[in-house]
Design an enzyme around this catalytic site. Structure first.
Site, PDB file in Angstrom:
ATOM      1  N   LYS A  14      -1.015  30.910  -1.962  1.00  0.00           N
ATOM      2  CA  LYS A  14       0.421  30.808  -1.713  1.00  0.00           C
ATOM      3  C   LYS A  14       0.662  29.346  -1.256  1.00  0.00           C
ATOM      4  O   LYS A  14       0.322  29.067  -0.248  1.00  0.00           O
ATOM      5  CB  LYS A  14       1.381  31.869  -1.109  1.00  0.00           C
ATOM      6  CG  LYS A  14       2.788  31.727  -1.442  1.00  0.00           C
ATOM      7  CD  LYS A  14       3.321  32.111  -2.685  1.00  0.00           C
ATOM      8  CE  LYS A  14       3.302  33.385  -2.837  1.00  0.00           C
ATOM      9  NZ  LYS A  14       3.838  33.685  -4.229  1.00  0.00           N
ATOM     10  N   THR A  59      -0.933  36.543  -4.139  1.00  0.00           N
ATOM     11  CA  THR A  59      -0.389  35.223  -3.840  1.00  0.00           C
ATOM     12  C   THR A  59       0.816  35.958  -2.819  1.00  0.00           C
ATOM     13  O   THR A  59       0.970  35.434  -1.656  1.00  0.00           O
ATOM     14  CB  THR A  59      -0.031  34.154  -4.537  1.00  0.00           C
ATOM     15  OG1 THR A  59       0.894  34.494  -5.351  1.00  0.00           O
ATOM     16  CG2 THR A  59      -1.228  33.746  -5.196  1.00  0.00           C
ATOM     17  N   ASP A  60       1.363  36.998  -2.947  1.00  0.00           N
ATOM     18  CA  ASP A  60       2.691  37.390  -2.484  1.00  0.00           C
ATOM     19  C   ASP A  60       1.971  37.788  -1.181  1.00  0.00           C
ATOM     20  O   ASP A  60       2.692  37.946  -0.159  1.00  0.00           O
ATOM     21  CB  ASP A  60       3.197  38.511  -3.331  1.00  0.00           C
ATOM     22  CG  ASP A  60       4.639  39.015  -2.692  1.00  0.00           C
ATOM     23  OD1 ASP A  60       5.651  38.101  -2.319  1.00  0.00           O
ATOM     24  OD2 ASP A  60       4.737  40.022  -2.320  1.00  0.00           O
ATOM     25  N   PHE A 159      -2.176 -13.520   9.135  1.00  0.00           N
ATOM     26  CA  PHE A 159      -2.783 -13.390   7.805  1.00  0.00           C
ATOM     27  C   PHE A 159      -3.166 -14.474   7.158  1.00  0.00           C
ATOM     28  O   PHE A 159      -2.123 -15.153   6.375  1.00  0.00           O
ATOM     29  CB  PHE A 159      -1.911 -12.294   6.916  1.00  0.00           C
ATOM     30  CG  PHE A 159      -3.021 -11.995   5.942  1.00  0.00           C
ATOM     31  CD1 PHE A 159      -4.063 -11.222   6.108  1.00  0.00           C
ATOM     32  CD2 PHE A 159      -2.581 -11.796   4.544  1.00  0.00           C
ATOM     33  CE1 PHE A 159      -5.012 -10.578   5.027  1.00  0.00           C
ATOM     34  CE2 PHE A 159      -3.422 -11.360   3.511  1.00  0.00           C
ATOM     35  CZ  PHE A 159      -4.688 -11.054   3.904  1.00  0.00           C
ATOM     36  N   ARG A 176       3.884 -12.918  11.372  1.00  0.00           N
ATOM     37  CA  ARG A 176       4.538 -12.268  10.431  1.00  0.00           C
ATOM     38  C   ARG A 176       5.032 -10.848  11.067  1.00  0.00           C
ATOM     39  O   ARG A 176       4.515 -10.403  12.047  1.00  0.00           O
ATOM     40  CB  ARG A 176       3.737 -11.734   9.411  1.00  0.00           C
ATOM     41  CG  ARG A 176       2.553 -11.043   9.655  1.00  0.00           C
ATOM     42  CD  ARG A 176       1.665 -10.671   8.286  1.00  0.00           C
ATOM     43  NE  ARG A 176       0.639  -9.986   8.790  1.00  0.00           N
ATOM     44  CZ  ARG A 176      -0.056  -9.447   7.852  1.00  0.00           C
ATOM     45  NH1 ARG A 176       0.147  -9.319   6.596  1.00  0.00           N
ATOM     46  NH2 ARG A 176      -1.455  -8.488   8.284  1.00  0.00           N
ATOM     47  N   GLN A 226      -6.453  -4.258   8.335  1.00  0.00           N
ATOM     48  CA  GLN A 226      -7.700  -3.550   8.455  1.00  0.00           C
ATOM     49  C   GLN A 226      -8.331  -3.703   9.756  1.00  0.00           C
ATOM     50  O   GLN A 226      -8.718  -2.304  10.343  1.00  0.00           O
ATOM     51  CB  GLN A 226      -8.597  -4.110   7.624  1.00  0.00           C
ATOM     52  CG  GLN A 226      -8.567  -4.038   6.223  1.00  0.00           C
ATOM     53  CD  GLN A 226      -7.604  -5.032   5.453  1.00  0.00           C
ATOM     54  OE1 GLN A 226      -6.753  -5.635   6.099  1.00  0.00           O
ATOM     55  NE2 GLN A 226      -7.992  -5.194   3.933  1.00  0.00           N
ATOM     56  N   ASN A 252       1.126  -1.071   3.701  1.00  0.00           N
ATOM     57  CA  ASN A 252       1.572  -2.521   4.260  1.00  0.00           C
ATOM     58  C   ASN A 252       3.088  -2.568   3.904  1.00  0.00           C
ATOM     59  O   ASN A 252       3.271  -2.942   2.652  1.00  0.00           O
ATOM     60  CB  ASN A 252       0.847  -3.830   4.077  1.00  0.00           C
ATOM     61  CG  ASN A 252       0.941  -4.901   4.750  1.00  0.00           C
ATOM     62  OD1 ASN A 252       2.131  -4.962   5.420  1.00  0.00           O
ATOM     63  ND2 ASN A 252       0.315  -5.799   4.795  1.00  0.00           N
ATOM     64  N   HIS A 254       5.835  -4.628   3.277  1.00  0.00           N
ATOM     65  CA  HIS A 254       5.878  -6.086   3.460  1.00  0.00           C
ATOM     66  C   HIS A 254       7.391  -6.436   4.026  1.00  0.00           C
ATOM     67  O   HIS A 254       8.366  -5.817   3.300  1.00  0.00           O
ATOM     68  CB  HIS A 254       5.683  -6.662   2.113  1.00  0.00           C
ATOM     69  CG  HIS A 254       4.213  -6.167   1.779  1.00  0.00           C
ATOM     70  ND1 HIS A 254       3.233  -6.746   2.333  1.00  0.00           N
ATOM     71  CD2 HIS A 254       3.699  -5.484   0.665  1.00  0.00           C
ATOM     72  CE1 HIS A 254       2.024  -6.533   1.577  1.00  0.00           C
ATOM     73  NE2 HIS A 254       2.536  -5.548   0.661  1.00  0.00           N
TER      74      HIS A 254
END
Length: 311
Positions: A14, A59-60, A159, A176, A226, A252, A254
């Protein structure tokens, strides 16, 4: 005649049972709000081949078990509750050999109220706590994690120096905005047997890991996402000896400088700048950081829907 097909990996259970446990300590109340997904594996050949349900726990029933154990035992932490459920299913039914419990926890913060009453809450921001516990009757694998933790540095990020070809248009930058939504999953050495020592304080360990991730993000001068990811993962491994590996998935988010020259405005100066926050497409940076000598076991794809994947 030999069957032309065979049954491969399978599971059932479930998914996404919402359980809220309120604990009352006089006028002070405590809330644990979980979304629990149960996946069971075992001797399920007959039900798949012929529809013979003799080996199947419904599942119940798994849903009802979540509620009953929450009432009987409380919810000390997602990890404790997940381990309790996994052991219950494997120990309780001979046809069930493996149980995987995945949990999301939604945090609530207390709203200050006059007098002694302490029973009002507001949903907390800052992401969702996660846990996954898998038990095979002998050992448990316990993964803790978080998702949706949005962080941003307005500077101390560069970067440049990357590969370029005729399709490259991104300009290099020495300043940045760096923003991401952190998804992280880390594996504990503790396996429920006591061989690696006593179980940690799961709440305290999770809070510490989250704090180390955020601190590493904030204090790392970044030349790439990274590099920031590796610094974040390394901080958790170095500071928490009970953690063997951590997997991070960092989109990322941006932020591009808006071109304001058509309006006669210079954008970027000592007083700041205006950016366009692009939600897609986005770069997706993912990696695992391991303690030296540890085996990699955390799932590679952390962005898949949380209840999915093999048991």
């Amino acid at each position: 005649m030999t069957p032309a097909t065979r049954l491969g990996q399978n599971q059932y259970g479930k998914a996404e049972t919402r359980v809220v446990r309120v604990t009352r300590d006089g006028t002070t109340h405590h809330v644990r709000d979980l979304n629990v997904s149960v996946a069971l594996s075992g001797d399920m050949e007959a039900v798949h081949r012929s529809g013979d349900n003799a080996a199947v726990l419904t599942t119940d029933t798994t849903k009802n078990t979540v509620f009953a154990l929450a009432r009987e035992h409380g919810i000390a932490s997602p990890e404790d509750f997940g381990l309790l459920l996994a052991r219950h299913f494997v120990a309780g039914q001979p046809t069930i050999h493996r149980a995987r419990i995945r949990i999301e926890e939604y945090a609530w913060e207390r709203i200050p109220t006059p007098g002694e009453a302490a029973h009002s809450f507001v949903r907390a921001g800052g992401g969702t706590r996660t846990a996954q516990i898998t038990f095979d009757g002998r050992r448990a694998e316990i993964l803790s994690g978080l998702t949706g933790v949005t962080v941003l540095n307005t500077t101390d990020s560069e970067f440049h120096g990357y590969l370029k070809d005729r399709y490259t248009t991104l300009p290099e930058t020495t300043d940045r905005v760096l923003a991401t939504d952190v998804t992280a999953v880390w594996r504990h050495a503790h396996d429920g047997t006591g061989a690696a020592g006593a179980a940690p304080d799961w709440d305290a360990a999770h809070a510490a890991a989250r704090a180390y991730l955020l601190d590493a993000f904030a204090t790392t001068y970044s030349y790439s996402l990274q590099q920031t990811l590796f610094a974040m993962g390394s901080r958790v491994i170095e500071e928490l000896p009970g953690v063997e590996e951590i997997r991070l998935s960092l989109p990322n988010k941006h932020h591009f400088l808006v071109d304001l020259e058509p309006f006669g405005l210079a954008n970027e100066g000592p007083d700041g700048a205006v950016y366009f926050a692009a939600d897609r497409p986005y770069g997706l940076i993912e990696a695992t950081v391991l303690r030296d000598g540890a085996e990699q076991r955390v799932p590679v794809d952390l962005t898949a829907p949380w209840p999915g994947g093999p048991a």
